[in-house]
Design a protein around this motif. Sequence first.
Motif, PDB file in Angstrom:
ATOM      1  N   GLU A 107      46.235  34.274  37.738  1.00 12.74           N
ATOM      2  CA  GLU A 107      46.440  32.836  37.968  1.00 12.74           C
ATOM      3  C   GLU A 107      47.145  32.569  39.293  1.00 12.74           C
ATOM      4  N   LEU A 110      44.643  33.266  42.068  1.00  9.02           N
ATOM      5  CA  LEU A 110      43.625  32.219  42.060  1.00  9.02           C
ATOM      6  C   LEU A 110      44.178  30.956  42.712  1.00  9.02           C
ATOM      7  N   LEU A 120      36.714  27.409  42.798  1.00  5.41           N
ATOM      8  CA  LEU A 120      36.488  28.016  41.487  1.00  5.41           C
ATOM      9  C   LEU A 120      35.110  27.612  40.989  1.00  5.41           C
ATOM     10  N   TYR A 122      33.545  29.381  37.972  1.00  9.76           N
ATOM     11  CA  TYR A 122      33.685  29.452  36.518  1.00  9.76           C
ATOM     12  C   TYR A 122      34.587  30.617  36.142  1.00  9.76           C
ATOM     13  N   ARG A 123      34.973  30.635  34.885  1.00 11.28           N
ATOM     14  CA  ARG A 123      35.762  31.728  34.325  1.00 11.28           C
ATOM     15  C   ARG A 123      34.886  32.479  33.328  1.00 11.28           C
ATOM     16  N   THR A 130      38.866  39.540  31.487  1.00 14.14           N
ATOM     17  CA  THR A 130      38.697  38.171  31.955  1.00 14.14           C
ATOM     18  C   THR A 130      38.601  38.182  33.468  1.00 14.14           C
ATOM     19  N   TRP A 131      37.922  37.179  34.006  1.00 14.86           N
ATOM     20  CA  TRP A 131      37.795  37.065  35.445  1.00 14.86           C
ATOM     21  C   TRP A 131      37.548  35.610  35.820  1.00 14.86           C
ATOM     22  N   ALA A 132      37.732  35.331  37.096  1.00 13.27           N
ATOM     23  CA  ALA A 132      37.407  34.024  37.664  1.00 13.27           C
ATOM     24  C   ALA A 132      36.410  34.261  38.787  1.00 13.27           C
ATOM     25  N   CYS A 143      34.582  37.808  42.465  1.00 18.30           N
ATOM     26  CA  CYS A 143      35.321  37.677  41.218  1.00 18.30           C
ATOM     27  C   CYS A 143      36.735  38.200  41.377  1.00 18.30           C
TER      28      CYS A 143
END
Length: 145
Positions: A107, A110, A120, A122-123, A130-132, A143
């Motif tokens: 976070e 990001l 951004l 999507y997640r 988990t990734w963004a 990513c």
Amino acid sequence: MAFDFQVTVDSAEPHKLADWWAEALGWHVEPSDEAFIRRMVAEGQAREEDTTTYHGVLVWRTGAAIRHPDGGGSSPPRRILFQGVPEAKTVKNRVHLDVFVGKENLEKELDRLLANGATLKYRGQQGPYTWATVTDPEGNEFCLQ
């Protein structure tokens, strides 16, 4: 036999994008070798039009690269080349970078990248992972994991 490689990213403004990625990854922009560039022009192996000035330094117009901070010891070094191309990006990347920042830093990193011009998209999540998925200022996907 195993081979080494570098990643090359097509870009509209390679020097600006190299600066952005160097900041994003904590890598270093490769310094320009002005004497080499001038010698190539003087010998007729390059043209003045192949060069430009960026941040007051003579550079090749269509390329800039970044290196991992400890890349000086590896040969060839870990490197990303940003190559100027005339056409704009129009479709989704078929290959992208995964930048490993750690789940505990996701976070914060990001937020930092979004403040510096990332977007951004999507997640995602698959099992415990988990990734963004985000884009750099020129729309190239990557990513954060």
